[in-house]
Each structure stands twice: as structure tokens, then as C-alpha cells.
Scaffold this motif. Sequence first.
Motif, mmCIF file in Angstrom:
data_model
loop_
_atom_site.group_PDB
_atom_site.id
_atom_site.type_symbol
_atom_site.label_atom_id
_atom_site.label_comp_id
_atom_site.label_asym_id
_atom_site.label_seq_id
_atom_site.Cartn_x
_atom_site.Cartn_y
_atom_site.Cartn_z
ATOM 1 N N PRO A 116 15.120 -17.319 -34.528
ATOM 2 C CA PRO A 116 14.289 -18.110 -35.449
ATOM 3 C C PRO A 116 14.853 -19.513 -35.680
ATOM 4 O O PRO A 116 16.070 -19.722 -35.691
ATOM 5 C CB PRO A 116 14.323 -17.297 -36.745
ATOM 6 N N ASP A 117 13.960 -20.466 -35.878
ATOM 7 C CA ASP A 117 14.370 -21.846 -36.125
ATOM 8 C C ASP A 117 15.314 -21.951 -37.318
ATOM 9 O O ASP A 117 16.280 -22.719 -37.273
ATOM 10 C CB ASP A 117 13.143 -22.738 -36.367
ATOM 11 N N ALA A 118 15.050 -21.207 -38.374
ATOM 12 C CA ALA A 118 15.885 -21.287 -39.576
ATOM 13 C C ALA A 118 17.327 -20.885 -39.279
ATOM 14 O O ALA A 118 18.272 -21.503 -39.775
ATOM 15 C CB ALA A 118 15.307 -20.413 -40.688
ATOM 16 N N VAL A 119 17.516 -19.878 -38.446
ATOM 17 C CA VAL A 119 18.865 -19.422 -38.087
ATOM 18 C C VAL A 119 19.544 -20.470 -37.217
ATOM 19 O O VAL A 119 20.707 -20.830 -37.440
ATOM 20 C CB VAL A 119 18.810 -18.052 -37.374
ATOM 21 N N TYR A 120 18.817 -20.983 -36.231
ATOM 22 C CA TYR A 120 19.365 -22.001 -35.352
ATOM 23 C C TYR A 120 19.710 -23.263 -36.142
ATOM 24 O O TYR A 120 20.802 -23.828 -36.001
ATOM 25 C CB TYR A 120 18.385 -22.333 -34.222
ATOM 26 N N ASP A 121 18.790 -23.701 -36.991
ATOM 27 C CA ASP A 121 19.000 -24.914 -37.784
ATOM 28 C C ASP A 121 20.186 -24.763 -38.728
ATOM 29 O O ASP A 121 20.945 -25.722 -38.935
ATOM 30 C CB ASP A 121 17.742 -25.273 -38.569
ATOM 31 N N ARG A 122 20.359 -23.579 -39.290
ATOM 32 C CA ARG A 122 21.506 -23.313 -40.167
ATOM 33 C C ARG A 122 22.808 -23.505 -39.400
ATOM 34 O O ARG A 122 23.740 -24.137 -39.893
ATOM 35 C CB ARG A 122 21.403 -21.896 -40.727
ATOM 36 N N ALA A 123 22.876 -22.953 -38.203
ATOM 37 C CA ALA A 123 24.080 -23.118 -37.379
ATOM 38 C C ALA A 123 24.256 -24.570 -36.955
ATOM 39 O O ALA A 123 25.368 -25.110 -37.009
ATOM 40 C CB ALA A 123 24.011 -22.204 -36.161
ATOM 41 N N ALA A 124 23.175 -25.218 -36.580
ATOM 42 C CA ALA A 124 23.242 -26.619 -36.138
ATOM 43 C C ALA A 124 23.713 -27.543 -37.252
ATOM 44 O O ALA A 124 24.316 -28.583 -36.979
ATOM 45 C CB ALA A 124 21.879 -27.067 -35.612
ATOM 46 N N ALA A 125 23.495 -27.148 -38.492
ATOM 47 C CA ALA A 125 23.956 -27.957 -39.627
ATOM 48 C C ALA A 125 25.471 -27.885 -39.798
ATOM 49 O O ALA A 125 26.065 -28.761 -40.430
ATOM 50 C CB ALA A 125 23.265 -27.502 -40.912
ATOM 51 N N HIS A 126 26.094 -26.879 -39.223
ATOM 52 C CA HIS A 126 27.542 -26.684 -39.391
ATOM 53 C C HIS A 126 28.358 -26.942 -38.128
ATOM 54 O O HIS A 126 29.584 -27.004 -38.192
ATOM 55 C CB HIS A 126 27.820 -25.259 -39.879
ATOM 56 N N PHE A 127 27.687 -27.060 -36.989
ATOM 57 C CA PHE A 127 28.385 -27.236 -35.724
ATOM 58 C C PHE A 127 27.793 -28.433 -34.975
ATOM 59 O O PHE A 127 26.578 -28.559 -34.882
ATOM 60 C CB PHE A 127 28.255 -25.982 -34.851
ATOM 61 N N GLU A 128 28.672 -29.285 -34.435
ATOM 62 C CA GLU A 128 28.220 -30.364 -33.558
ATOM 63 C C GLU A 128 27.586 -29.730 -32.316
ATOM 64 O O GLU A 128 27.861 -28.574 -31.992
ATOM 65 C CB GLU A 128 29.411 -31.244 -33.158
ATOM 66 N N ASP A 129 26.760 -30.487 -31.614
ATOM 67 C CA ASP A 129 26.031 -29.937 -30.468
ATOM 68 C C ASP A 129 26.941 -29.262 -29.437
ATOM 69 O O ASP A 129 26.644 -28.156 -28.978
ATOM 70 C CB ASP A 129 25.204 -31.024 -29.778
ATOM 71 N N ALA A 130 28.025 -29.909 -29.073
ATOM 72 C CA ALA A 130 28.930 -29.329 -28.070
ATOM 73 C C ALA A 130 29.552 -28.033 -28.593
ATOM 74 O O ALA A 130 29.662 -27.042 -27.859
ATOM 75 C CB ALA A 130 30.018 -30.324 -27.692
ATOM 76 N N GLU A 131 29.939 -28.041 -29.855
ATOM 77 C CA GLU A 131 30.533 -26.855 -30.460
ATOM 78 C C GLU A 131 29.501 -25.728 -30.579
ATOM 79 O O GLU A 131 29.809 -24.560 -30.336
ATOM 80 C CB GLU A 131 31.076 -27.239 -31.834
ATOM 81 N N LEU A 132 28.278 -26.082 -30.927
ATOM 82 C CA LEU A 132 27.198 -25.094 -31.016
ATOM 83 C C LEU A 132 26.927 -24.491 -29.638
ATOM 84 O O LEU A 132 26.705 -23.274 -29.522
ATOM 85 C CB LEU A 132 25.937 -25.735 -31.597
ATOM 86 N N SER A 133 26.983 -25.306 -28.611
ATOM 87 C CA SER A 133 26.819 -24.793 -27.246
ATOM 88 C C SER A 133 27.903 -23.787 -26.916
ATOM 89 O O SER A 133 27.635 -22.740 -26.307
ATOM 90 C CB SER A 133 26.852 -25.943 -26.237
ATOM 91 N N GLN A 134 29.139 -24.090 -27.305
ATOM 92 C CA GLN A 134 30.248 -23.162 -27.089
ATOM 93 C C GLN A 134 30.026 -21.864 -27.857
ATOM 94 O O GLN A 134 30.272 -20.774 -27.344
ATOM 95 C CB GLN A 134 31.576 -23.797 -27.515
ATOM 96 N N LEU A 135 29.568 -21.980 -29.103
ATOM 97 C CA LEU A 135 29.315 -20.800 -29.937
ATOM 98 C C LEU A 135 28.235 -19.916 -29.304
ATOM 99 O O LEU A 135 28.398 -18.688 -29.230
ATOM 100 C CB LEU A 135 28.910 -21.226 -31.350
ATOM 101 N N ILE A 136 27.167 -20.516 -28.827
ATOM 102 C CA ILE A 136 26.102 -19.753 -28.167
ATOM 103 C C ILE A 136 26.650 -19.059 -26.915
ATOM 104 O O ILE A 136 26.360 -17.881 -26.661
ATOM 105 C CB ILE A 136 24.906 -20.665 -27.829
ATOM 106 N N ALA A 137 27.482 -19.757 -26.163
ATOM 107 C CA ALA A 137 28.103 -19.153 -24.975
ATOM 108 C C ALA A 137 29.016 -17.993 -25.372
ATOM 109 O O ALA A 137 29.019 -16.947 -24.714
ATOM 110 C CB ALA A 137 28.888 -20.209 -24.199
ATOM 111 N N LEU A 138 29.778 -18.172 -26.445
ATOM 112 C CA LEU A 138 30.662 -17.108 -26.926
ATOM 113 C C LEU A 138 29.869 -15.863 -27.315
ATOM 114 O O LEU A 138 30.223 -14.744 -26.926
ATOM 115 C CB LEU A 138 31.474 -17.608 -28.132
ATOM 116 N N ILE A 139 28.796 -16.055 -28.067
ATOM 117 C CA ILE A 139 27.963 -14.934 -28.507
ATOM 118 C C ILE A 139 27.332 -14.236 -27.305
ATOM 119 O O ILE A 139 27.314 -12.997 -27.227
ATOM 120 C CB ILE A 139 26.886 -15.416 -29.497
ATOM 121 N N THR A 140 26.858 -15.005 -26.360
ATOM 122 C CA THR A 140 26.258 -14.432 -25.156
ATOM 123 C C THR A 140 27.292 -13.642 -24.367
ATOM 124 O O THR A 140 27.018 -12.540 -23.879
ATOM 125 C CB THR A 140 25.646 -15.555 -24.294
#
Length: 156
Positions: A113-137
Motif C-alpha cells: 500500500p502507498d501509505a506503508v511505502y510512503d511511511r518508509a520513504a519518510a524515514h529512509f533516503e531513496d538509496a537506503e530505502l532501496s537497500q531496505l527493500i532488497a534486504l526484505i526481499t
Amino acid sequence: MTTETARHAHGPRMHWAKLAPEVFKAMSALDAAARQGLDPVLVELVKIRASQVNHCAFCIDMHIKDARKAGESEERIYLLNAWEEATGFYTDREQAALALTESITLLTDGFVPDAVYDRAAAHFEDAELSQLIALITTINAWNRFGVTTRMAPGRV
């Protein structure tokens, strides 16, 4: 019950890492790449939470031990399964990462959901968010190997 069935009830179905060493090597490299730039404690919280959702006892055991080594408290480890109710124990950033972890892991609605993604994006820079998504995957892939082959906690 056959001998094969009895073995499965009490131990792993197979030692997939030995049978598919190139896949294991690639997964290990992906895991190392995914965690780069992320706080080691956050990495372990994410890995534990995804493993709890996926019921991967082997990974839960491993990552709780790794979290302790990274300095995580017993109290936060114990409360992780109910992090939404124990919000005072986790930072807003950690809560955002845990919400994203659950959303990616479950994909119950077929998307994050957008709300979940947006919440994470508010706390992580784009590169860091990309790393987090890779970690979760990546931890989800590890969990699927562990659960499918019935890897036992406390064993390698």
C-alpha cells in the motif's frame, strides 16, 4: 509411516545449500549486498520479523542470536512479534521498516500500500530505502528455502 516420512518429521528434508552450492553462494552475496549501508540492529529486526511472519524457525533462531551480537536488547527482541502494540520500544524509523517488512512479506492485497511505502520513504533516503527493500526481499527468499526444506533451528 515410511522411514522417509519419519526423517522429515524430525529433521530437514534436504540440505539444499550443499545440493545447490552456486545458489547458496549467490544468495549469500545478495544478502551481503542488501545489508550494505543499513544499521546492523535494524537489519536483524527486519530479518527476525519477516522470519516470524514466515514461520521460519531456523531464521528466527539465527537472527535473534545475530541481533544480540549487534547489541539488541532482550526486551525488544521479545516484543518484536507485537511491535505495533509496543511502539514505545521502537523508533518511528524502525516501525516504518517493520511495517514495510510485513507488507512486502505478506503481499495480502497483491501490492504494498502507498501509505506503508510512503511511511518508509519518510524515514529512509531513496538509496537506503532501496537497500531496505532488497534486504526484505532477500530474507523472504532465505525463509522460503528454510521453511520448504525444514531447516532446524540451532543447526547449520
